[in-house]
Design a protein around this motif. Structure first.
Motif, PDB file in Angstrom:
ATOM      1  N   ILE A 132      -4.222  20.890  -8.110  1.00 51.52           N
ATOM      2  CA  ILE A 132      -3.588  20.079  -7.064  1.00 51.52           C
ATOM      3  C   ILE A 132      -4.634  19.266  -6.316  1.00 51.52           C
ATOM      4  CG2 ILE A 132      -2.235  20.181  -4.936  1.00 51.52           C
ATOM      5  CD1 ILE A 132      -0.909  22.708  -6.014  1.00 51.52           C
ATOM      6  N   ASP A 133      -5.788  19.857  -6.048  1.00 49.28           N
ATOM      7  CA  ASP A 133      -6.866  19.161  -5.350  1.00 49.28           C
ATOM      8  C   ASP A 133      -7.308  17.926  -6.130  1.00 49.28           C
ATOM      9  OD1 ASP A 133      -9.061  18.506  -3.751  1.00 49.28           O
ATOM     10  OD2 ASP A 133     -10.383  19.864  -4.821  1.00 49.28           O
ATOM     11  N   GLU A 134      -7.520  18.080  -7.425  1.00 47.86           N
ATOM     12  CA  GLU A 134      -7.944  16.945  -8.245  1.00 47.86           C
ATOM     13  C   GLU A 134      -6.835  15.906  -8.378  1.00 47.86           C
ATOM     14  OE1 GLU A 134      -9.275  18.734 -11.857  1.00 47.86           O
ATOM     15  OE2 GLU A 134     -11.187  19.398 -11.002  1.00 47.86           O
ATOM     16  N   PHE A 135      -5.591  16.344  -8.384  1.00 50.37           N
ATOM     17  CA  PHE A 135      -4.466  15.414  -8.424  1.00 50.37           C
ATOM     18  C   PHE A 135      -4.437  14.581  -7.145  1.00 50.37           C
ATOM     19  CE2 PHE A 135       0.427  15.002  -8.649  1.00 50.37           C
ATOM     20  CZ  PHE A 135       0.314  13.789  -9.306  1.00 50.37           C
ATOM     21  N   HIS A 136      -4.668  15.240  -6.013  1.00 50.23           N
ATOM     22  CA  HIS A 136      -4.677  14.527  -4.731  1.00 50.23           C
ATOM     23  C   HIS A 136      -5.871  13.589  -4.635  1.00 50.23           C
ATOM     24  CE1 HIS A 136      -4.162  13.749  -0.475  1.00 50.23           C
ATOM     25  NE2 HIS A 136      -5.373  14.227  -0.210  1.00 50.23           N
ATOM     26  N   ARG A 137      -7.013  14.026  -5.151  1.00 53.64           N
ATOM     27  CA  ARG A 137      -8.245  13.263  -4.993  1.00 53.64           C
ATOM     28  C   ARG A 137      -8.342  12.087  -5.957  1.00 53.64           C
ATOM     29  NH1 ARG A 137     -11.367  17.143  -5.728  1.00 53.64           N
ATOM     30  NH2 ARG A 137     -12.102  16.759  -7.836  1.00 53.64           N
ATOM     31  N   ASP A 138      -8.004  12.302  -7.225  1.00 52.73           N
ATOM     32  CA  ASP A 138      -8.227  11.231  -8.211  1.00 52.73           C
ATOM     33  C   ASP A 138      -7.164  11.136  -9.300  1.00 52.73           C
ATOM     34  OD1 ASP A 138      -8.735  13.355  -9.937  1.00 52.73           O
ATOM     35  OD2 ASP A 138     -10.903  13.187  -9.766  1.00 52.73           O
ATOM     36  N   LEU A 139      -6.022  11.803  -9.113  1.00 41.38           N
ATOM     37  CA  LEU A 139      -4.916  11.739 -10.085  1.00 41.38           C
ATOM     38  C   LEU A 139      -5.354  12.212 -11.477  1.00 41.38           C
ATOM     39  CD1 LEU A 139      -3.342   8.284  -9.109  1.00 41.38           C
ATOM     40  CD2 LEU A 139      -2.723  10.564  -8.284  1.00 41.38           C
ATOM     41  N   HIS A 140      -6.375  13.059 -11.526  1.00 40.78           N
ATOM     42  CA  HIS A 140      -6.924  13.570 -12.794  1.00 40.78           C
ATOM     43  C   HIS A 140      -7.455  12.449 -13.675  1.00 40.78           C
ATOM     44  CE1 HIS A 140      -5.677  17.751 -12.184  1.00 40.78           C
ATOM     45  NE2 HIS A 140      -4.554  17.272 -11.694  1.00 40.78           N
ATOM     46  N   LEU A 141      -7.920  11.383 -13.048  1.00 35.95           N
ATOM     47  CA  LEU A 141      -8.477  10.247 -13.786  1.00 35.95           C
ATOM     48  C   LEU A 141      -9.992  10.148 -13.623  1.00 35.95           C
ATOM     49  CD1 LEU A 141      -5.772   7.554 -12.917  1.00 35.95           C
ATOM     50  CD2 LEU A 141      -5.963   8.897 -15.017  1.00 35.95           C
ATOM     51  N   GLY A 142     -10.599  11.121 -12.944  1.00 38.08           N
ATOM     52  CA  GLY A 142     -12.039  11.073 -12.745  1.00 38.08           C
ATOM     53  C   GLY A 142     -12.429  10.092 -11.650  1.00 38.08           C
ATOM     54  N   GLU A 143     -13.658   9.587 -11.737  1.00 37.41           N
ATOM     55  CA  GLU A 143     -14.170   8.686 -10.710  1.00 37.41           C
ATOM     56  C   GLU A 143     -13.311   7.437 -10.491  1.00 37.41           C
ATOM     57  OE1 GLU A 143     -16.742   8.969  -8.462  1.00 37.41           O
ATOM     58  OE2 GLU A 143     -16.586  11.059  -9.115  1.00 37.41           O
ATOM     59  N   PRO A 144     -12.806   6.795 -11.552  1.00 33.53           N
ATOM     60  CA  PRO A 144     -11.941   5.623 -11.305  1.00 33.53           C
ATOM     61  C   PRO A 144     -10.706   5.968 -10.481  1.00 33.53           C
ATOM     62  CG  PRO A 144     -12.672   5.650 -13.590  1.00 33.53           C
ATOM     63  CD  PRO A 144     -13.068   6.968 -12.998  1.00 33.53           C
ATOM     64  N   VAL A 166       0.817  -1.210   0.000  1.00 34.34           N
ATOM     65  CA  VAL A 166       0.000   0.000   0.000  1.00 34.34           C
ATOM     66  C   VAL A 166       0.854   1.265   0.000  1.00 34.34           C
ATOM     67  CG1 VAL A 166      -1.809   1.257   1.261  1.00 34.34           C
ATOM     68  CG2 VAL A 166      -1.869  -1.225   1.149  1.00 34.34           C
ATOM     69  N   ALA A 167       2.115   1.155   0.396  1.00 30.15           N
ATOM     70  CA  ALA A 167       2.994   2.324   0.506  1.00 30.15           C
ATOM     71  C   ALA A 167       3.029   3.184  -0.752  1.00 30.15           C
ATOM     72  CB  ALA A 167       4.405   1.892   0.896  1.00 30.15           C
ATOM     73  N   PRO A 168       3.066   2.620  -1.983  1.00 30.11           N
ATOM     74  CA  PRO A 168       3.074   3.503  -3.163  1.00 30.11           C
ATOM     75  C   PRO A 168       1.845   4.408  -3.238  1.00 30.11           C
ATOM     76  CG  PRO A 168       3.752   1.285  -3.767  1.00 30.11           C
ATOM     77  CD  PRO A 168       3.271   1.207  -2.355  1.00 30.11           C
ATOM     78  N   PHE A 169       0.686   3.887  -2.856  1.00 23.96           N
ATOM     79  CA  PHE A 169      -0.529   4.705  -2.869  1.00 23.96           C
ATOM     80  C   PHE A 169      -0.452   5.781  -1.782  1.00 23.96           C
ATOM     81  CE2 PHE A 169      -1.668   0.510  -4.481  1.00 23.96           C
ATOM     82  CZ  PHE A 169      -2.276   0.840  -5.690  1.00 23.96           C
ATOM     83  N   LEU A 170       0.058   5.401  -0.621  1.00 22.80           N
ATOM     84  CA  LEU A 170       0.204   6.367   0.456  1.00 22.80           C
ATOM     85  C   LEU A 170       1.221   7.442   0.109  1.00 22.80           C
ATOM     86  CD1 LEU A 170       0.161   4.019   3.577  1.00 22.80           C
ATOM     87  CD2 LEU A 170      -1.610   5.613   2.873  1.00 22.80           C
ATOM     88  N   LEU A 171       2.269   7.051  -0.607  1.00 25.37           N
ATOM     89  CA  LEU A 171       3.296   8.028  -0.992  1.00 25.37           C
ATOM     90  C   LEU A 171       2.705   9.081  -1.916  1.00 25.37           C
ATOM     91  CD1 LEU A 171       6.244   8.889  -0.853  1.00 25.37           C
ATOM     92  CD2 LEU A 171       6.707   7.389  -2.796  1.00 25.37           C
ATOM     93  N   VAL A 172       1.904   8.644  -2.884  1.00 25.40           N
ATOM     94  CA  VAL A 172       1.253   9.595  -3.796  1.00 25.40           C
ATOM     95  C   VAL A 172       0.320  10.510  -3.006  1.00 25.40           C
ATOM     96  CG1 VAL A 172      -0.347   9.824  -5.733  1.00 25.40           C
ATOM     97  CG2 VAL A 172       1.431   8.083  -5.799  1.00 25.40           C
ATOM     98  N   ALA A 173      -0.464   9.926  -2.100  1.00 26.23           N
ATOM     99  CA  ALA A 173      -1.384  10.725  -1.297  1.00 26.23           C
ATOM    100  C   ALA A 173      -0.629  11.731  -0.426  1.00 26.23           C
ATOM    101  CB  ALA A 173      -2.250   9.819  -0.427  1.00 26.23           C
ATOM    102  N   ALA A 174       0.509  11.308   0.124  1.00 27.05           N
ATOM    103  CA  ALA A 174       1.285  12.200   0.991  1.00 27.05           C
ATOM    104  C   ALA A 174       1.902  13.349   0.213  1.00 27.05           C
ATOM    105  CB  ALA A 174       2.379  11.406   1.712  1.00 27.05           C
ATOM    106  N   VAL A 175       2.471  13.046  -0.948  1.00 31.98           N
ATOM    107  CA  VAL A 175       3.111  14.092  -1.760  1.00 31.98           C
ATOM    108  C   VAL A 175       2.070  15.092  -2.259  1.00 31.98           C
ATOM    109  CG1 VAL A 175       4.374  14.558  -3.887  1.00 31.98           C
ATOM    110  CG2 VAL A 175       5.065  12.651  -2.419  1.00 31.98           C
ATOM    111  N   THR A 176       0.967  14.589  -2.794  1.00 37.92           N
ATOM    112  CA  THR A 176      -0.070  15.494  -3.298  1.00 37.92           C
ATOM    113  C   THR A 176      -0.748  16.236  -2.159  1.00 37.92           C
ATOM    114  OG1 THR A 176      -1.669  13.652  -3.318  1.00 37.92           O
ATOM    115  CG2 THR A 176      -0.495  14.114  -5.360  1.00 37.92           C
ATOM    116  N   GLY A 177      -0.896  15.578  -0.990  1.00 43.21           N
ATOM    117  CA  GLY A 177      -1.454  16.264   0.169  1.00 43.21           C
ATOM    118  C   GLY A 177      -0.540  17.377   0.653  1.00 43.21           C
ATOM    119  N   LEU A 178       0.766  17.145   0.600  1.00 45.09           N
ATOM    120  CA  LEU A 178       1.737  18.177   0.971  1.00 45.09           C
ATOM    121  C   LEU A 178       1.589  19.388   0.054  1.00 45.09           C
ATOM    122  CD1 LEU A 178       4.277  19.088   2.544  1.00 45.09           C
ATOM    123  CD2 LEU A 178       5.641  17.877   0.836  1.00 45.09           C
TER     124      LEU A 178
END
Length: 467
Positions: free
Chosen positions: A158-170, A43-55
């Motif tokens: 940045i908000d959309e990047f943190h929320r959905d990686l600009h991929l929409g609902e998926p 799960v760490a890769p997903f958490l890393l993305v969330a942490a960086v975008t959250g920062l």
């Protein structure tokens, strides 16, 4: 708390060694250790993305003020013009679309925002915000805006990047997966850390993998409460768990209420002669509507929403998410400017208030800059924990073997009277948090399959690498 978990030699399951105590904890520790390790690794890769975008998102509030200073601020003047004149100036510069909301200048040096919907070239669900000098009615610019906090292009991206990686609902599945597992990994790390002998928790005077483990555990313990909070509040507006939480709140009578905007009765439709539905000039107009809201005690910042149709009322609502929260709302009849309904934030159900505060604290608006700095520190802590976790995995290898895994078979040591209730609890939790339950079930299935293959090949169950 921790992401890529780890063990020292004395932490690995030792079936041949006698348990130091007869407590129920002894057989559970190897199981938690294995879950913590593999959950962290996978799960760490997903958490890393969330942490960086959250920062990045936590810092975007201050960056937004700098980047869009011309649109957001004006030199303070002596007297502000009527809101209707400011809106008229915005419509003259931008006649396209319809007015969806107006936010009068909340401070002496702030511009007024006029939001337009249905503007060509503006993304669906977004609005075009026109910024007007409240003293001169001069339009200072226009920018695309998103959300109830009025995010401008930089923060929106940045908000959309943190929320959905600009991929929409998926893409929202990644953030829900991270939120679903962050608290599990944190809880496992806390249990493992406090169950270690005090001497093994030291950082000072240690080196190598022992030092990495000390840093990893110490920072994780201090940040754990923040991780629990981020996980819980992140799930409140996730795709699947969020829907379940909303249903639960509704069933308990704790849903967030809204002011009634229906202009029923003898005045229904009477205001339509003064303007079309969705027009800021509808009925009595903005100036009288704003005056009526002020008389009800709605101080800045407020947002005025024009009637949606000929049978709807104006809605004026406070939009301050900072502390103290201002979220009162009133509905005003467009025919005569009379207040038809009042909703005070103080009257919201308890869970509705907690949800509001939790989301605002998660997004960094509840306590302003201090809130944003705290979020940035949590994000940095999570990034460091992930780096240290993977480093421990590397240091745990032997020779050229990268990441020697935790031995299989820990669950076999757990007594049935503990294992059965534990599995039942996990099953219930997995039902309500599907992006926790489904990945866990998939891992267990693969792990059991690989264990069976290893067993048929005559290899021992313990110490066999797993998926």
């Amino acid at each position: 708390m921790t992401t890529a978990p780890s063990t020292t030699t004395d932490e690995a399951p030792q079936p041949a060694a006698p348990a130091p105590s007869k407590s129920s904890w002894a057989p559970l520790r190897p199981l938690i250790l294995r879950l913590h390790f593999y959950a962290g690794v996978l799960v760490a890769p997903f958490l890393l993305v969330a942490a960086v975008t959250g920062l990045l998102y936590a810092g975007s509030f201050q960056a937004e003020k700098l980047v869009y200073d011309h649109e957001l601020t004006v030199p303070a003047g002596e007297e502000k013009l009527p809101i209707s004149e400011q809106v008229a100036a915005a419509r003259k510069a931008h006649p396209e679309g319809t007015i969806s909301a107006v936010r009068p200048s909340p401070e002496a040096d702030a511009t007024t925002r006029v939001m337009l919907s249905g503007v060509p070239g503006v993304d669906e669900g977004h609005a075009l915000a026109v910024f007007v000098d409240p003293y001169t009615a001069k339009v200072r610019g226009s920018l695309e805006q998103y959300g109830s906090t009025g995010a401008l292009p930089l923060r929106t991206w940045i908000d959309e990047f943190h929320r959905d990686l600009h991929l929409g609902e998926p893409g929202r599945l990644y953030s829900e997966l991270a939120a679903s597992w962050l608290w599990v990994i944190s809880a496992g790390g806390l249990v493992l850390w406090f169950s270690r002998r005090r001497a093994l928790r030291k950082v000072r005077g240690t080196k190598g993998r022992r030092r990495t483990l000390g840093l990893h555990g110490s920072v994780g313990v201090w940040a754990a409460a923040g991780f629990f909070f981020l996980s819980a509040t992140g799930l409140t507006w996730s795709a699947y768990a969020g829907a379940t939480i909303d249903e639960l709140r509704t069933s308990l009578g704790q849903a967030t209420p809204s002011v009634s905007a229906a202009a029923g009765g003898e005045h229904a439709g009477h205001g339509s002669a003064a303007g079309q539905a969705g027009d800021a000039a509808h009925g009595v107009g903005l100036d009288k509507v704003l005056a009526a809201a002020r008389a009800e005690g709605l101080g800045d910042p407020v947002e005025i929403v024009p009637p949606a149709d000929a049978n709807s009322a104006y809605v004026v609502k406070q939009v301050q998410r900072g502390w103290p929260t201002k979220q009162d709302a009133v509905a005003i009849d467009p025919a005569d400017g009379q207040v038809m309904d009042v909703l005070r934030f103080a009257d919201h159900p308890v869970l509705a208030k907690l949800t509001r505060w939790g989301i605002d604290l998660h997004t960094g608006v509840l306590f302003g800059l201090a809130n944003q700095i705290a979020l940035m520190l949590l994000a940095l802590a999570l990034i460091l924990l992930i780096v240290w976790g993977y480093r421990m995995w590397w240091q745990r290898g032997r020779g050229t073997a990268f990441g020697r895994p935790i031995p299989r078979g820990a669950w076999q040591q757990v007594p049935p009277q503990i294992l059965v209730p534990l599995l039942a609890g996990i099953a219930v939790l997995g039902y309500f948090l599907p992006l926790f339950g489904i990945p866990l079930a998939a891992f267990l299935a693969v792990d059991i399959l690989l264990g069976e293959i290893a067993h048929r090949r005559g290899r021992r169950s313990y110490g066999t690498p797993a998926a």
